[in-house]
Scaffold this active site. Structure first.
Site, short mmCIF file in Angstrom:
data_model
loop_
_atom_site.label_atom_id
_atom_site.label_comp_id
_atom_site.label_asym_id
_atom_site.label_seq_id
_atom_site.Cartn_x
_atom_site.Cartn_y
_atom_site.Cartn_z
N GLY A 189 0.81 -1.22 0.00
CA GLY A 189 0.00 0.00 0.00
C GLY A 189 0.84 1.26 0.00
CB CYS A 190 3.76 2.27 2.01
SG CYS A 190 2.92 2.14 3.61
CB THR A 191 5.12 0.36 -2.89
OG1 THR A 191 6.06 -0.10 -1.90
CG2 THR A 191 5.80 0.46 -4.24
CB ALA A 234 5.59 6.19 -2.50
#
Length: 159
Positions: free
Chosen positions: A46-48, A51
């Site tokens: 999710g963070c990738t 970003a």
């Protein structure tokens, strides 16, 4: 755990290191819109996604006077690896002591597989050029979030 700053309030100032170990403060961006987003951990799915979405839209944010700053508890070294691995074009700030994360109310009780724990709640704050919180997203879902923030910046007159 702190309260989440609300629209119309003065954004809490901060000074923490970026991926290159340079100190970054909110006050470094006078006259600019700041997109301050909090995420749990570098290089997780999710963070990738989040970003990469902000990176893909970074030129459009820049044209509107916006600066994207991502904040997580990860180290500056981890941020460097994350940026290089995924060719990110955004600034990532390291907050291992949770000072900024807590100031923005992003350090919250979370639940996963029946267990409760404290962690970073994915959230975003759009801060106006005069340092006022213009809009908040306290519980972000990654899909389409970057575009939603860009749309809101356009609505609010980013230039």
């Amino acid at each position: 755990m702190s309260d989440i700053p609300q629209t119309g309030q003065l954004a809490p100032n901060f000074s923490i290191p970026d991926q290159d170990n340079h100190t970054v403060s909110l006050s470094d961006f006078p006259g600019q819109w700041v997109i301050l987003y909090f995420y749990p951990k570098d290089d997780t799915p999710g963070c990738t996604t989040e970003a990469k979405d902000f990176t893909e839209l970074s030129a459009e944010f820049s044209q509107l006077g916006g600066k994207i700053l991502g904040v997580s508890p990860d180290s500056t070294k981890a941020h460097c690896k994350f940026i290089h691995k995924h060719n990110l074009a955004i600034t990532l700030l390291s907050d291992p002591e949770h000072q900024v994360i807590e100031a923005y109310g992003a350090w919250r009780l979370k639940k996963f597989m029946g267990k409760e724990y404290m962690g970073v709640a994915r959230s975003t704050f759009l801060i106006s050029p005069d340092g006022i919180i213009a809009h908040t997203w306290p519980n972000v879902k990654t899909k389409g979030h970057g575009q939603a923030v860009l749309t809101k910046l356009r609505e609010l007159g980013g230039s």
